[in-house]
Design a protein around this motif. Structure first.
Motif, PDB file in Angstrom:
ATOM      1  N   SER A  41      -7.885  18.445  26.174  1.00 34.85           N
ATOM      2  CA  SER A  41      -9.011  17.854  25.443  1.00 34.85           C
ATOM      3  C   SER A  41      -9.326  18.618  24.156  1.00 34.85           C
ATOM      4  N   ILE A  42      -8.878  19.890  24.042  1.00 35.58           N
ATOM      5  CA  ILE A  42      -9.154  20.644  22.809  1.00 35.58           C
ATOM      6  C   ILE A  42      -8.314  20.121  21.640  1.00 35.58           C
ATOM      7  N   LEU A  43      -7.291  19.328  21.927  1.00 35.24           N
ATOM      8  CA  LEU A  43      -6.479  18.732  20.869  1.00 35.24           C
ATOM      9  C   LEU A  43      -6.969  17.341  20.485  1.00 35.24           C
ATOM     10  N   THR A  95     -11.209  14.288  23.347  1.00 35.97           N
ATOM     11  CA  THR A  95     -11.555  13.237  24.301  1.00 35.97           C
ATOM     12  C   THR A  95     -11.108  13.631  25.710  1.00 35.97           C
ATOM     13  N   PRO A  96     -11.849  13.236  26.751  1.00 32.13           N
ATOM     14  CA  PRO A  96     -13.203  12.696  26.622  1.00 32.13           C
ATOM     15  C   PRO A  96     -14.158  13.753  26.064  1.00 32.13           C
ATOM     16  N   LEU A  97     -15.129  13.325  25.292  1.00 30.98           N
ATOM     17  CA  LEU A  97     -16.013  14.263  24.589  1.00 30.98           C
ATOM     18  C   LEU A  97     -16.752  15.171  25.561  1.00 30.98           C
ATOM     19  N   SER A  98     -17.185  14.623  26.686  1.00 32.59           N
ATOM     20  CA  SER A  98     -17.907  15.431  27.674  1.00 32.59           C
ATOM     21  C   SER A  98     -17.029  16.560  28.199  1.00 32.59           C
ATOM     22  N   LEU A 102     -16.594  19.280  25.455  1.00 31.07           N
ATOM     23  CA  LEU A 102     -17.764  20.152  25.315  1.00 31.07           C
ATOM     24  C   LEU A 102     -17.886  21.121  26.487  1.00 31.07           C
ATOM     25  N   LEU A 103     -17.558  20.634  27.685  1.00 33.72           N
ATOM     26  CA  LEU A 103     -17.617  21.506  28.869  1.00 33.72           C
ATOM     27  C   LEU A 103     -16.519  22.566  28.843  1.00 33.72           C
ATOM     28  N   THR A 104     -15.429  22.292  28.103  1.00 33.85           N
ATOM     29  CA  THR A 104     -14.284  23.206  28.057  1.00 33.85           C
ATOM     30  C   THR A 104     -14.371  24.209  26.922  1.00 33.85           C
ATOM     31  N   ILE A 105     -14.776  23.751  25.738  1.00 34.54           N
ATOM     32  CA  ILE A 105     -14.674  24.590  24.538  1.00 34.54           C
ATOM     33  C   ILE A 105     -15.587  25.805  24.598  1.00 34.54           C
TER      34      ILE A 105
END
Length: 619
Positions: free
Chosen positions: A535-537, A540-543, A546-549
């Motif tokens: 998802s950092i690339l 998506t999914p945006l949620s 945000l939970l990962t970054i």
């Protein structure tokens, strides 16, 4: 005499390249053939043969003969192109003239590569050709179908699977004009103005010159695409300044080495590598730019934090305000040089073709250069830009052409499938082992090769493994290979940027190289995040993003702190060990464990801060 010929060939190449791309109706492979011809011709003039027994005048004559010969073979290819494009491999007649022209082109490509890049890539090409010839006699899994020398030449010279493959096509159709654009900006004075703008605000921070190095070298390297020359340019200013305010020579050299290398991963241009990645992945440039943003930020974040903690550890102050250029004044003096960069970025992101984006930006750069007397791109400077572009392109064109020869051997023999099978079998069902093996292979190949051919070869072998066996996206797999190939710039034993930086810093090259490995830890960690947190690339999914970054960012911070041995104050062995475990959980665990780990990190940070207060009170 050699300089005059060099200038003439470089200028003719620049005019020919631009006219064939934009105004003359030539087929793509005709342009590629001409591009290679000029690149090799300029190489023989730019880098003389090194035979001490021969007189310099005789060497010049020999080099001119080689240059003239390779240009003749390029013209022959253009004239015969209608027949060549309808040629059926190993079925249609391959005449003796074809054989001579193709053989000369292959041999002179390898000789030019040896002159520009030394023996590693050239040797690998000879080994790959030797394997094709010996393959039919090798028993077992590495047995390959028979082929003759004539067929090897035909396969490389008359198809897009060899010499004139995607890599050289990219060099001819995209890379040249962008390198020319970068040369124009550099000669018009972008470098000093760019440095002044960065220093005017980053110099105010703790350990200012080191942070200036991180920002300026990374951003400037994104445009130039030449990490070693970038170190020589920005490092000649930032390294002495870092030493002056208290950084150790080894650390100062390493900061510059790692920062300049990072220009290759900095979007949107990525030192022109983005066009090669786009061609190999068949993904739009805008998509790759978006995918490369967060990885580049995390890489620079890891470096930036280590610089900041080192500054805190040794109480290194910012630059004196009186020594800083004024931001407003610097911007007023250099804004006209920054506009073309903004134009090219916007046009690429809007989906315009790279060729159109480049030519529009070049025209704007030339027009705006006349706003200031010192930056005017007159005829003399345009000739100088052509020469600089030619010298840079000798490296890129020879490297991509030779990489095409190696790829031809790999694909014809089916070696990529054999290596893929071997790696998958060795890794079993373990995604971690598969990615580690891929990383090691990318890194090893990168040690002896420039980053572009290393990426080309590695991605051919390893990217399909990650995509097909591990279910990784195409962009993730290719960026993974590219990052590890890039690390060879600053990691021993080759480490070209570390060696250049060491010379400026007055420090041991290998000491700078090992320090660079610590500072460039982001280059080792971030690629694995492509696999475990895709998802950092894509955002998506945006949620999920945000939970990962947030935990990933904190995990990078923790790694930087452990390597620096410092948080609010010096870390004990127990604290460092605990933070090592915590960083692994923050980076690679599931979301639930990542957020629990954040709580533990905050407690550790608070404990370290309280310990510092107590020690300060006791003192």
């Amino acid at each position: 005499m050699r300089k005059i010929v060099l200038s003439a060939v470089a200028v003719v190449w620049a005019v020919t390249q631009i006219f064939t791309l934009y105004f003359v109706n030539l087929e793509a492979l005709q342009i590629v053939s001409l591009h290679l011809g000029f690149a090799l011709a300029l190489t023989f003039i730019y880098i003389p043969m090194k035979i001490s027994l021969l007189h310099n005048r005789f060497k010049l004559v020999m080099d001119l003969v080689l240059s003239f010969t390779i240009l003749l073979t390029s013209i022959y290819f253009i004239i015969e192109y209608d027949r060549i494009r309808n040629h059926m491999m190993f079925v249609s007649p391959f005449t003796s003239v074809d054989l001579i022209a193709g053989g000369i082109t292959l041999l002179l490509t390898l000789e030019a590569t040896r002159r520009v890049l030394g023996w590693p890539l050239t040797t690998l090409a000879f080994i790959s050709i030797s394997y094709l010839l010996a393959g039919p006699y090798i028993p077992g899994v590495f047995h390959s179908r028979p082929i003759t020398i004539s067929q090897i030449i035909e396969y490389n010279y008359f198809t897009t699977s060899g010499l004139f493959g995607i890599a050289l096509q990219t060099s001819a159709t995209y890379v040249y004009v962008f390198v020319f654009f970068a040369s124009l900006l550099n000669i018009s004075g972008l470098g000093p103005k760019f440095m002044d703008i960065i220093i005017s605000f980053a110099g105010k921070w703790r350990g200012g010159p080191a942070k200036v190095s991180v920002l300026s070298s990374g951003l400037f390297g994104m445009i130039t695409g030449s990490p070693s020359s970038n170190v020589a340019f920005t490092g000649s200013f930032t390294i002495p300044l870092m030493k002056k305010i208290g950084f150790k020579p080894v650390f100062a050299g390493a900061v510059e080495s790692v920062s300049s290398s990072a220009g290759m991963i900095t979007p949107p241009l990525m030192g022109t590598a983005i066009f090669l990645i786009a061609q190999f992945t068949q993904v739009g440039i805008g998509t790759i730019v978006i995918a490369a943003i967060i990885p580049a930020i995390l890489y620079f974040f890891a470096l930036f934090i280590q610089v900041d903690l080192e500054s805190r550890k040794y109480n290194i102050k910012p630059l004196d305000a009186k020594d800083l250029p004024k931001f407003k004044k610097s911007l007023q003096e250099g804004w006209h040089l920054l506009v073309p960069i903004g134009v090219i970025i916007v046009m690429l992101l809007k989906g315009y073709s790279p060729q159109l984006s480049a030519v529009v930006s070049i025209i704007i750069a030339i027009i705006l250069s006349y706003f200031k007397k010192e930056s005017r791109l007159d005829i003399k400077k345009l000739i100088e830009a052509s020469i600089d572009t030619g010298k840079t392109m000798t490296l890129i064109a020879t490297a991509t052409a030779t990489a095409g020869i190696i790829i031809a051997s790999i694909t014809y023999s089916g070696l990529e499938f054999k290596l893929t099978s071997f790696l998958v079998t060795a890794a079993g069902d373990s995604l971690l082992l598969l990615t580690v093996f891929t990383a090691i292979l990318s890194f090893i190949l990168g040690m002896g090769l420039p980053v572009l051919p290393a990426y080309i070869i590695v991605s051919l072998i390893t990217a399909p493994i990650l995509v097909e066996s591990a279910g990784v996206s195409v962009i993730s797999a290719h960026l993974f290979a590219f990052y590890f190939a890039m690390m060879s710039f600053y990691t021993p034993p080759v480490a070209p940027t570390s060696f250049v930086a060491a010379g400026i810093a007055g420090a041991g090259p290998f000491r700078v190289g090992w320090q660079s490995m610590k500072l460039g830890i982001g280059g080792c960690i971030v690629p694995f995040l492509f696999i475990y947190h895709p998802s950092i690339l894509t955002f998506t999914p945006l949620s999920q993003f945000l939970l990962t970054i947030i935990p990933v960012g904190i995990g990078i911070f923790v790694i930087a702190a452990v390597l620096s041995g410092h948080l609010k104050q010096k870390l004990s062995l127990v604290e460092s060990s605990f933070l090592c475990i915590l960083s692994s959980l923050l980076l690679f665990a599931n979301t639930y464990i990542q957020w629990i780990s954040i709580v533990f990190f905050l407690l550790m940070y608070k404990y370290n801060a309280i310990k510092k207060v107590k020690e300060t009170v006791e003192k």
